[in-house]
Design an enzyme around this catalytic site. Sequence first.
Site, short mmCIF file in Angstrom:
data_model
loop_
_atom_site.label_atom_id
_atom_site.label_comp_id
_atom_site.label_asym_id
_atom_site.label_seq_id
_atom_site.Cartn_x
_atom_site.Cartn_y
_atom_site.Cartn_z
N LYS A 192 1.06 -1.04 0.00
CA LYS A 192 0.15 -0.07 -0.18
C LYS A 192 0.87 1.63 -0.25
CE LYS A 192 -3.99 -1.67 2.01
NZ LYS A 192 -3.74 -3.44 2.58
O1 S5P Z 1 -9.37 -3.15 1.44
C1 S5P Z 1 -8.54 -3.36 2.26
C2 S5P Z 1 -7.79 -3.68 1.25
C3 S5P Z 1 -6.73 -4.43 1.82
S1 S5P Z 1 -5.26 -5.10 0.37
N1 S5P Z 1 -9.10 -3.75 2.60
C4 S5P Z 1 -8.00 -5.08 3.34
O2 S5P Z 1 -8.51 -5.98 4.24
N2 S5P Z 1 -7.36 -4.94 2.69
C5 S5P Z 1 -6.28 -6.66 2.97
O3 S5P Z 1 -6.71 -7.77 3.07
C6 S5P Z 1 -5.83 -6.43 4.44
O4 S5P Z 1 -4.47 -5.89 4.55
C7 S5P Z 1 -5.07 -7.99 4.97
O5 S5P Z 1 -4.42 -8.26 4.67
C8 S5P Z 1 -6.83 -9.44 3.93
C9 S5P Z 1 -7.95 -9.48 4.34
O6 S5P Z 1 -7.75 -10.18 5.31
P1 S5P Z 1 -8.35 -10.84 6.34
O7 S5P Z 1 -7.88 -11.84 7.40
O8 S5P Z 1 -9.83 -9.57 6.92
O9 S5P Z 1 -9.15 -11.55 5.27
#
Ligand code: S5P
Length: 472
Positions: free
Chosen positions: A306
């Site tokens: 990011k």
């Molecule tokens: O808007 C966003 C963008 C990203 S890249 N929301 C997110 O959650 N992410 C990333 O996606 C976040 O940094 C994490 O690595 C992943 C979601 O992880 P989870 O454990 O919530 O599924």
Amino acid sequence: MDKQLKELAIDLFEINAVKFGDFVTKVGLKTPVYVDLRMIIAYPKILRKISKILWALAEDDKDVDQICGVPYTALPIASVISVESDIPMLIRRKEAKAYGTKKLIEGSFKQGDTCVIIEDVVTSGSSILETVRDLQNEGLNVTKALVIMDRQQGGRKNIENSGIQMQSLYTLSQLMDYLLEAKKVTAETVQTVTTYLSENVAPVKTLEDESAPKRLKLDFAERSKLAINPLAAKLLNLMSQKETMLCLAADLTSAQDIIDLTEIAGPHIAVLKIHVDIIEDFNQTFIQKLKQLSEKHRFLIMEDRKFGDIGNTVSLQYEKGLYKIAEWADLITAHPVPGAGILDGLKNALKNISGDRGVFLITEMSSQGALTRENYIKESLALSKDSDLITGHVCQSNIFSDPGLIQLTPGVKLAKASDALGQQYNTPEVVVSAGADLAVVGRGITESPDKISSILKYKTQLWAAYKNRISS
Ligand code: S5P
């Protein structure tokens, strides 16, 4: 206003404009609640009341030149508003006349006139968006839609993503609360409607040109031929061949744990996404092992860094430092907030890199209260038009139509949920119907006691939803 809305809610219930039971909507979906405002023309007092309250939502807008009702139910309401406010009205024909003038828009207007749209019920927002498109094509400046009922099934987002403000008298949940308070419905009915709303999201709609190739309707192999960024082409191809849309977010802090998980997941994922700065024992051997696995199992590696600084700084962050991200990450993520300079900076860091590289712009975030809205989204989409470095957008809905770009959507779990820190989750079916090409799953897999079976579950559910999307 609150008192008037409560009274009006009861009026609507009494005249059967809101009904509860088992209904089928015009697009063939089942619903336990049906809002049908057509019969208000039989009740002039209610028609006058509803028109007055609806127009009160636009009271602060002094410079409205035209009012346009969406046929048919909203036409009498728009007529009453037009007469009472002394603002001229337009009608959009559903089909252009086959004879005479062939006009799509009836009424008298000039280029640049501001126009407010009046609509009765919004589900997906498609009727409003079609009306907006025709009005804009005639040179009108459409600013706002005033709506009686927001069914809370995604229409508001579709409309707002197209740059149109939407104000509604009621959301369906508010209406249910008023009716419960007035003892017109039972708590059980309210619960049925609430559950229905949480499980039934309307498809994503945009203002896109109908003649353009449809991203959501083409298969990945076809789309790979339309991609400008070489990694977008490669990724779409491998997704098609491996039959997977899974991007695994291996948010683990030990290098060995990431390798262990990747060994299991490799054959089933399209992208392995990491946050290199959370790994406590990072070293280049770890990167070499990851690279070997990515070649063996044909997935791409994404460093979810990011980036978000001025060109010069991101160039250094990408190429130099402890991690030397540009050397090994096929894909990275970047915030568009610094403007086009960030892409120049990232490109500059690739001077000495021979392989292909791609960037996903963080256009819309998954977290509650994210500031990535309307104009920001538009500007971010515009950035991608001028750069061959862009593989796609990280976003939550179908906000772009270019079939050569990839929509990567995080916030995915088998059950709709949220975490304690603002993350919001949707199911694989919901995100794919909202345009996701790649679905990011992190804790849904990393915290599962049986990782391989979770990986396979996500993979198959996503793929089934995609097959359904391109065939329906
Ligand atoms: O808007 C966003 C963008 C990203 S890249 N929301 C997110 O959650 N992410 C990333 O996606 C976040 O940094 C994490 O690595 C992943 C979601 O992880 P989870 O454990 O919530 O599924």
